[in-house]
Design a protein around this motif. Sequence first.
Motif, PDB file in Angstrom:
ATOM      1  N   ALA A 110       0.832  -1.218   0.132  1.00 23.61           N
ATOM      2  CA  ALA A 110       0.259  -0.032   0.007  1.00 23.61           C
ATOM      3  C   ALA A 110       0.822   1.232   0.031  1.00 23.61           C
ATOM      4  CB  ALA A 110      -0.813  -0.042   1.251  1.00 23.61           C
ATOM      5  N   THR A 111       1.862   1.266   0.740  1.00 21.06           N
ATOM      6  CA  THR A 111       2.714   2.545   0.794  1.00 21.06           C
ATOM      7  C   THR A 111       3.404   2.600  -0.227  1.00 21.06           C
ATOM      8  OG1 THR A 111       4.464   1.292   2.451  1.00 21.06           O
ATOM      9  CG2 THR A 111       2.622   2.693   3.551  1.00 21.06           C
ATOM     10  N   ALA A 112       3.949   1.376  -0.847  1.00 22.07           N
ATOM     11  CA  ALA A 112       4.855   1.617  -2.012  1.00 22.07           C
ATOM     12  C   ALA A 112       4.014   2.178  -3.041  1.00 22.07           C
ATOM     13  CB  ALA A 112       5.335   0.152  -2.263  1.00 22.07           C
ATOM     14  N   TYR A 113       2.709   1.461  -3.333  1.00 20.19           N
ATOM     15  CA  TYR A 113       1.893   2.463  -4.488  1.00 20.19           C
ATOM     16  C   TYR A 113       1.697   3.823  -4.013  1.00 20.19           C
ATOM     17  CZ  TYR A 113      -2.559   4.008  -5.489  1.00 20.19           C
ATOM     18  OH  TYR A 113      -3.652   4.751  -5.935  1.00 20.19           O
ATOM     19  N   PHE A 114       1.458   4.262  -2.933  1.00 17.91           N
ATOM     20  CA  PHE A 114       1.272   5.786  -2.917  1.00 17.91           C
ATOM     21  C   PHE A 114       2.574   6.553  -3.082  1.00 17.91           C
ATOM     22  CE2 PHE A 114       0.359   9.294   0.478  1.00 17.91           C
ATOM     23  CZ  PHE A 114      -0.657   9.958  -0.657  1.00 17.91           C
ATOM     24  N   TYR A 115       3.567   6.015  -2.518  1.00 23.54           N
ATOM     25  CA  TYR A 115       4.949   6.834  -2.965  1.00 23.54           C
ATOM     26  C   TYR A 115       5.244   6.820  -4.321  1.00 23.54           C
ATOM     27  CZ  TYR A 115       9.807   7.728  -1.512  1.00 23.54           C
ATOM     28  OH  TYR A 115      11.042   8.305  -1.463  1.00 23.54           O
ATOM     29  N   GLU A 116       4.842   5.725  -5.180  1.00 26.03           N
ATOM     30  CA  GLU A 116       5.271   5.775  -6.420  1.00 26.03           C
ATOM     31  C   GLU A 116       4.410   6.579  -6.970  1.00 26.03           C
ATOM     32  OE1 GLU A 116       7.885   4.507  -8.232  1.00 26.03           O
ATOM     33  OE2 GLU A 116       8.671   4.188  -6.282  1.00 26.03           O
ATOM     34  N   LEU A 117       3.298   6.646  -6.882  1.00 29.81           N
ATOM     35  CA  LEU A 117       2.338   7.730  -7.204  1.00 29.81           C
ATOM     36  C   LEU A 117       2.574   9.139  -6.916  1.00 29.81           C
ATOM     37  CD1 LEU A 117      -0.915   8.199  -8.193  1.00 29.81           C
ATOM     38  CD2 LEU A 117      -1.459   8.593  -5.735  1.00 29.81           C
ATOM     39  N   SER A 118       2.868   9.484  -5.790  1.00 27.39           N
ATOM     40  CA  SER A 118       3.404  10.672  -5.226  1.00 27.39           C
ATOM     41  C   SER A 118       4.553  11.206  -5.940  1.00 27.39           C
ATOM     42  CB  SER A 118       3.492  10.726  -3.888  1.00 27.39           C
ATOM     43  OG  SER A 118       2.436  10.384  -3.046  1.00 27.39           O
ATOM     44  N   LYS A 119       5.584  10.111  -6.465  1.00 24.92           N
ATOM     45  CA  LYS A 119       6.712  10.601  -7.291  1.00 24.92           C
ATOM     46  C   LYS A 119       6.376  10.962  -8.741  1.00 24.92           C
ATOM     47  CE  LYS A 119       9.456   7.077  -5.896  1.00 24.92           C
ATOM     48  NZ  LYS A 119      10.447   6.033  -5.694  1.00 24.92           N
ATOM     49  N   ASN A 120       5.543   9.891  -9.344  1.00 20.72           N
ATOM     50  CA  ASN A 120       5.157   9.997 -10.715  1.00 20.72           C
ATOM     51  C   ASN A 120       4.258  11.216 -10.735  1.00 20.72           C
ATOM     52  OD1 ASN A 120       6.433   7.497 -11.418  1.00 20.72           O
ATOM     53  ND2 ASN A 120       4.936   6.419 -11.073  1.00 20.72           N
ATOM     54  N   SER A 121       3.587  11.537  -9.947  1.00 18.76           N
ATOM     55  CA  SER A 121       2.569  12.953 -10.005  1.00 18.76           C
ATOM     56  C   SER A 121       3.446  14.235  -9.970  1.00 18.76           C
ATOM     57  CB  SER A 121       1.603  12.869  -9.019  1.00 18.76           C
ATOM     58  OG  SER A 121       2.039  13.001  -7.696  1.00 18.76           O
ATOM     59  N   ASN A 122       4.696  13.964  -9.595  1.00 14.13           N
ATOM     60  CA  ASN A 122       5.638  15.041  -9.499  1.00 14.13           C
ATOM     61  C   ASN A 122       5.280  15.906  -8.268  1.00 14.13           C
ATOM     62  OD1 ASN A 122       8.049  16.268 -10.637  1.00 14.13           O
ATOM     63  ND2 ASN A 122       6.960  18.057 -10.978  1.00 14.13           N
ATOM     64  N   TYR A 123       4.405  15.398  -7.266  1.00 11.17           N
ATOM     65  CA  TYR A 123       4.323  15.963  -5.896  1.00 11.17           C
ATOM     66  C   TYR A 123       5.624  16.059  -5.261  1.00 11.17           C
ATOM     67  CZ  TYR A 123       3.157  16.789  -1.217  1.00 11.17           C
ATOM     68  OH  TYR A 123       3.039  17.484   0.012  1.00 11.17           O
ATOM     69  N   ILE A 124       6.375  14.609  -5.076  1.00  8.68           N
ATOM     70  CA  ILE A 124       7.523  14.555  -4.705  1.00  8.68           C
ATOM     71  C   ILE A 124       8.479  14.837  -5.783  1.00  8.68           C
ATOM     72  CG2 ILE A 124       9.251  12.938  -3.769  1.00  8.68           C
ATOM     73  CD1 ILE A 124       6.965  11.136  -2.889  1.00  8.68           C
ATOM     74  N   GLN A 125       9.279  16.028  -5.346  1.00  9.06           N
ATOM     75  CA  GLN A 125      10.096  16.559  -6.406  1.00  9.06           C
ATOM     76  C   GLN A 125      11.464  15.877  -6.683  1.00  9.06           C
ATOM     77  OE1 GLN A 125       9.482  19.469  -8.107  1.00  9.06           O
ATOM     78  NE2 GLN A 125       7.460  20.260  -7.100  1.00  9.06           N
ATOM     79  N   MET A 126      11.340  14.637  -7.329  1.00  4.98           N
ATOM     80  CA  MET A 126      12.390  13.816  -7.273  1.00  4.98           C
ATOM     81  C   MET A 126      13.595  14.407  -8.138  1.00  4.98           C
ATOM     82  SD  MET A 126      12.059  11.442  -5.389  1.00  4.98           S
ATOM     83  CE  MET A 126      13.672  10.503  -5.962  1.00  4.98           C
ATOM     84  N   LYS A 127      13.359  15.187  -9.262  1.00  9.30           N
ATOM     85  CA  LYS A 127      14.276  15.824 -10.052  1.00  9.30           C
ATOM     86  C   LYS A 127      15.105  16.747  -9.090  1.00  9.30           C
ATOM     87  CE  LYS A 127      15.050  18.755 -14.172  1.00  9.30           C
ATOM     88  NZ  LYS A 127      14.318  19.392 -15.238  1.00  9.30           N
ATOM     89  N   ARG A 128      14.558  17.547  -8.402  1.00  9.36           N
ATOM     90  CA  ARG A 128      15.301  18.425  -7.288  1.00  9.36           C
ATOM     91  C   ARG A 128      16.035  17.998  -6.328  1.00  9.36           C
ATOM     92  NH1 ARG A 128      10.434  22.840  -7.209  1.00  9.36           N
ATOM     93  NH2 ARG A 128      10.504  23.909  -9.362  1.00  9.36           N
ATOM     94  N   ILE A 129      15.538  16.930  -5.964  1.00  7.91           N
ATOM     95  CA  ILE A 129      16.026  15.921  -4.611  1.00  7.91           C
ATOM     96  C   ILE A 129      17.434  15.291  -5.184  1.00  7.91           C
ATOM     97  CG2 ILE A 129      15.655  13.814  -3.272  1.00  7.91           C
ATOM     98  CD1 ILE A 129      12.846  14.732  -3.175  1.00  7.91           C
TER      99      ILE A 129
END
Length: 494
Positions: A110-129
């Motif tokens: 469940a958390t893996a799904y939500f974490y990937e969603l949050s990254k793919n939706s660009n809410y988690i700013q992985m490019k900047r991180i």
Amino acid sequence: MIYQLIQQLINQAIATQLIEREDEIYARNQILSLLNLTDFKEMDTAESSHLDIPDLLDLIVDYACNQGIIEELFDEKEIFSSKIMNCFTARPSTINQLFYEKYKQDPKAATAYFYELSKNSNYIQMKRIRNNIEYKTATEYGELDITINLSKPEKDPRSIALERSVQKTDYPKCLLCVENEGYAGRIGHPARSNHRMIRVDLLDQPWYLQYSPYVYYNEHCIVLSEKHTDMVVSSTSFLRLLSFVEQFPHYFVGSNADLPIVGGSILTHDHYQGGNYQFAMAKAVDDWTFKIAGYSNVKCSVVKWPMSVIRLRSAEKAALVEAGSHIFDHWKNYSDETVGILARTGETPHNTVTPIARKNGDIFELDLVLRNNRTSDEHLLGIFHPHADVHHIKKENIGLIEVMGLAVLPARLKDELKEVEKYILGKSAEVAEYHLDWAETLKTRYQTVATEANVEGLVREEVGKKFSRVLEDAGVYKRDETGASGFRRFITSL
């Protein structure tokens, strides 16, 4: 070109399972509307270069600026980018339904799904991180994590001036309020159109799980109260933390302390931080063990850690809460002037704790990090706070993340440490004045061994030692004979 970028973005959204193929035309039309486009030309994207979602977003936002759709301002670009990604992000009810369907199989799924969603939706700013400088450094307390925070871009002067001039509003009341979910944002308040939260029941009250937009470690989450109420540490907090790790046993969760100086950056909204990561403090061994009368089913120890940590272990949540509350209630009113600990000055309280919970198999663990926020003429920022001689590396408050062994260091160090490296090698260097004494010490220490190949590693190791010192400064009981005696007096008084 814009049509090609839109199609590439849609293709990536499908590839990352943000949307299904059946959603393609709907999502396209939503984006066309945002870009003031009334038609669309089918483009062959097979030969186009492969770009990730953040890169495609940047190019589409640049188009919007060039077309005068938005101004070339940091906040406006963020708001527009978030609105575009909202076209691909499901509604909260759908996401929560999917989350709990996966939760029935496995909380990790469940958390893996939500974490990937949050990254793919660009809410988690992985490019900047990815811009952050991250490494580990070995110390007597284990491997500490060091992060030089480069993920939050600096605002330009126009944006800052505009932020000061706009009319203030208290909606949402703060950055952690539930009203941020789907909020477009405004000048001075971050864009949250693509922001989603998971509803979590904690002690029959609604709380919310989200991820930090700028994660500092794996699955760095925030657990926040539905109500906008001040941060409070209490026996209820301990039970709530343990209830959370019971539901998500692969996560730890902890609360910042609830007093200024030793607390976190936001004390106006009750919240916790957690995640799927094991910090050095969690791996730290017991320094010594003890028993408290009346709590025979709780194992108690003092942890070998630069800060003053009591670790409680039990298979029973209720027993841990009772033992933790006993220690906390006693600590709030405890003074020992021989080691500089005063419970209060007049009516102002000084003692509190940073509590952290985790689950190891069938055993619950509750760590209580003893904190005191007194100041003095010598230590104006705090007696148990980084002292002046380490401020050139870390001057900010020591919150939950630092307590556990992860240094979040200021962006200025990226360039400043390069100058220190040059200085050690005997090159021409512009060393900041506050680094000069340290740089001279390092030059003397390493002048016969430092090379172009190893100097960066040497300086990084020394920064790690400084962070270890920072944590020692924040410890209420120092790791010397006087401190150990003081700690034993407190434990005996329990």
